[in-house]
Design a protein around this motif. Structure first.
Motif: not given
Lengths: 298, 268, 240
Positions: B29-37
């Motif tokens: 989830l962290c990957h997704q939050f970080t990259l999309i952000g």
């Protein structure tokens, strides 16, 4: 195997410029582009009434005093408003597909024990697949198109609901009160008084929505349909003489220019048409527009 | 790897700082939050710059469309029609290919084939056309009395425009202009889905969201994350524009203030 | 770009499902934009090396086949979700892909990838290199450290070099060959890289019966030399 429309197209290398283009634009490959234009028109023709239907149902529901329904409507509109539209389209079409397969899965394969989501994968039994893995090509294409139409209709239905709801509220209260005085029940009032009169208030909003819908059709490309954007890119790309009789350089700019002109023309025609309808509808109405028309005539 | 490490590696990935390769497996989830952000940086960049530059052109287009000079009026009308009457998606494609061929004859145009400049030009013209139409509508509905009063005070020409017409136009147009700003930010997501290529896999928020949806076959995580980011962005835009609206209307009695009502106008 | 039904990535159901056997029509998925492997001809039909090969394989395996085109970047998800039954699209066999799908035996020798550029003295390690997204070449460039410029179609990668967007494009030598031959202004670099293990047909993991049928047909074409004849005709790398 080639069956050119014009008999002189058998040897394109020898042709003059005009004839070359005539032949070029009538290749079977270009037919793909023309069919795609038809697809866009079909999408509009199907989506507009379906979305209007959804919108009407939505507006009627929103008028009801049933709280959960109102909340659902508001939440939905808030999300559509707050989120970029393509994200909504990309997400919705996948979610819809998985939802349909999940339903079929629950019905057709009740003794399936594995979880539906296994890590990254979404797994349903083969019998629940939509369309079935063994179905012929046209079924797959029709299913894809139908999903796209449904997605468009749901999204635009929400917008139409908003417009129609406003229009229903805009019908003067005196009208409904008079109807009640005549002894009509709410259902009769709604169908006989409100619905016939609301269109003039709804038309500007619906017309605007129609324009937006026209401009949304290239998004079909993002949904994986082989639409006009796909064909413009494919046909416009550089073609080497080894693989085609009509080699040419990078013509994508011209193909997209043609699409641009197509959309501008379509918008212009719609604008003129909607103006006419509006003039006709406002005629004799007790609105500012109707009043202006009356004064103009005098 | 803790979430902080991931943020350090990928937080600025979209502008080329940090880890060079995108994650290929074990997406958290962290990957997704970080990259999309991280991708949101591009959306904000496009949105803010197009809005500021577009504003200037929009005012000129509105004044031009209201002008008595036929040439100026027709030009303004055509620019507005072309950009409002065709899909932004097609405009992006066309502009990209147009810049490509311009570049071959005039090397000056070469930056325009990258997204950071080319897409910005398209968004600038597009938002200018949409807001130009909004400002034109506002110009038309300036109360006659205001102009007459200005005349009575001896204000003419540029001075009258600057002191009376422009502020009133802005005040009247502001609620609709707020909407335009919101949907401009939404429109920025189209950039990397059209002709403009993503360099070094540096894309906007939707680029990364669809990257994850592709790799994981699960749209239910990345798209809601993207939606969350955009809802926050929308709220920020509303807050800022609301504050400006308050300032524009500060001389009016409280109940006359035109409230910002969000109108829906979906895809452009 | 996304394709509709990339959703239902069903991982292999156990091979026992009478699925492979029930193929009335085998749907062959290809990209249609990668000549000479596969492309759409003037008649709007799929053509090229893989069209001829696929038709011959279907005849040998006694299957009825139907051709379907699909965007490259969603070609694996759509196979897995059952939109078509095989991928025959110049797809190199790699370990990463093998985790998701099965491959038949390879029908081309590992084809070296080559660079095409506007001048012969391009610095490929430090330059901007174009490649089609989610290809072996794209991941090679990303790992190598050059600046990767990704495009959705192979055609766009060439245009990018012509227009000066990229310094060079990395793609299969068989694809770049005819383009280099026709354009006087472009050159193939001497340097080639060998990535991937030859091209094979991609098949769902659950469909082992279909995979074996096609592998057998490919082997029979290898044996009687007809495959080599096709490879020579379309100039796809070395013969077997």
């Amino acid at each position: 195997m080639r069956c050119p429309i014009f008999s002189f197209c058998t040897d394109p290398d020898t042709l003059g410029q005009l004839q070359w283009f005539l032949c070029y634009f009538t290749t079977a490959k270009h037919a793909g582009l023309y069919v795609a234009v038809g697809t866009v028109l079909l999408l509009l023709a199907v989506t507009a009434p379906v979305a209007l239907g959804f919108g009407f149902a939505g507006a009627v529901a929103a008028r009801s005093s049933f709280l959960p329904l109102t909340l659902f409507g508001r939440g939905y509109i808030a999300i559509v408003r707050g989120v970029p539209d393509i994200a909504f389209f990309l997400f919705f079409i996948i979610a819809l597909d998985q939802f349909l397969e999940w339903i079929r899965h629950s019905i057709k394969c009740p003794d399936w024990t594995d979880p539906i989501r296994q890590g990254n994968d979404f797994v349903v039994c083969q019998a629940a697949k939509l369309p079935l893995g063994t179905a012929p090509q046209w079924v797959h294409e029709t299913y894809g198109f139908a999903l796209a139409v449904f997605t468009f209709s749901i999204v635009f239905g929400a917008f139409a609901a908003n417009v129609l709801f406003g229009a229903m509220q805009a019908v003067p209260h005196a009208q409904t009160e008079t109807a009640a005085a005549y002894g009509m029940n709410p259902r009769q009032t709604f169908w006989r008084i409100v619905v016939p009169q609301m269109w003039v208030y709804a038309l500007p909003g619906l017309g605007n929505l129609w324009m937006v819908l026209i401009k949304a059709t290239p998004l079909l490309f993002l949904l994986g349909i082989e639409d006009i954007v796909y064909w413009a890119r494919e046909l416009g790309g550089i073609k080497t003489a080894r693989f085609t009789d009509y080699p040419h350089g990078d013509w994508r700019m011209w193909y997209f220019l043609a699409l641009l002109v197509f959309y501008l023309a379509f918008t212009k025609v719609s604008e003129v048409f909607l103006d006419r309808v509006m003039k006709r509808l406002t005629h004799g109405q007790a609105t500012a527009g109707g009043e202006a028309q009356r004064k103009g005539m005098a | 790897m803790s979430c902080w490490d991931i943020i350090a590696d990928y937080g600025l990935r979209s502008i080329g700082i940090g880890e060079r390769l995108l994650p290929r497996s074990d997406f958290t989830l962290c990957h997704q939050f970080t990259l999309i952000g991280s991708g949101m940086i591009w959306n904000i960049y496009f949105g803010i710059l197009a809005l500021i530059t577009g504003f200037v052109l929009a005012v000129s287009l509105a004044v031009g469309k209201a002008s008595h000079n036929t040439v100026i009026r027709k030009t303004a009308e055509w620019i507005i029609f072309v950009f409002r009457g065709s899909p932004l998606f097609i405009q992006f494609f066309f502009a990209y290919f147009l810049f490509l061929s311009l570049k071959q004859t005039f090397p000056v145009f070469s930056p325009l084939t990258s997204a950071w400049a080319g897409a910005l030009v398209v968004l600038f013209l597009n938002t200018a056309a949409y807001s130009g139409e909004i400002f034109y509508g506002a110009l038309q509905s300036i109360p006659k009395g205001d102009i007459e009063a200005a005349d009575a005070y001896g204000l003419t020409g540029l001075k009258r425009f600057r002191r009376i017409t422009f502020p009133t136009m802005l005040r009247l147009a502001w609620p609709a202009y707020t909407n335009e700003a919101i949907f401009l930010f939404h429109a920025t997501t189209l950039v990397f889905f059209s002709g403009f290529p993503a360099k070094r896999q540096q894309g906007d928020a939707l680029y990364y969201a669809s990257y994850f949806a592709d790799k994981t076959f699960n749209p239910f995580v990345p798209y809601p994350i993207l939606a969350g980011y955009f809802i926050v962005l929308t709220l920020i835009v509303i807050a800022i524009f609301g504050a400006i609206n308050k300032r524009l209307n500060r001389h009016l009695p409280q109940q006359q203030m035109s409230k910002i009502r969000l109108k829906m106008n979906l895809i452009r | 770009m996304k394709n509709l039904v990339l959703t239902t990535a069903a991982i292999a159901l156990s091979a026992g499902m009478a699925f492979a056997g029930s193929h009335s029509v085998v749907r062959m998925g290809t990209e249609g934009a990668y000549p000479p492997y596969n492309y759409i001809d003037d008649n709007g039909e799929v053509a090229g090396f893989e069209r001829e090969l696929g038709d011959e394989l279907c005849a040998r395996a006694e299957l009825t086949c139907e051709w379907v085109t699909n965007d490259w970047d969603s070609i694996i998800p759509n196979l897995v979700s059952g939109n078509y039954d095989t991928i025959i699209a110049g797809m190199s066999i790699t370990d990463e892909r093998k985790e998701k799908i099965d491959f038949t035996t390879n029908y081309t020798q590992p084809d070296p990838s080559a660079y095409l550029a506007m001048s012969a003295d391009v610095d490929v390690a430090g330059g901007v290199i174009a490649a089609q997204a989610s290809t072996i070449q794209a991941s090679y460039i990303a790992e190598m450290g050059a600046t990767l410029l990704e495009f959705a179609t192979p055609e766009e990668t060439i245009a990018a070099v012509r227009n000066g967007e990229a310094d060079a494009v990395l793609a299969d030598a068989a694809y770049l060959g005819p383009i280099a031959a026709e354009s006087a202004d472009m050159v193939m670099l001497e340097q080639t890289v060998l990535i991937g293990g030859g091209v094979g047909m991609g098949i769902r993991k659950s469909d082992s019966e279909l995979r074996d049928k096609f592998s057998a047909a490919i082997n029979s074409m290898k044996a009687d030399g007809s495959l080599n004849a096709l490879i020579a005709k379309y100039e796809i790398g070395e013969p077997f």
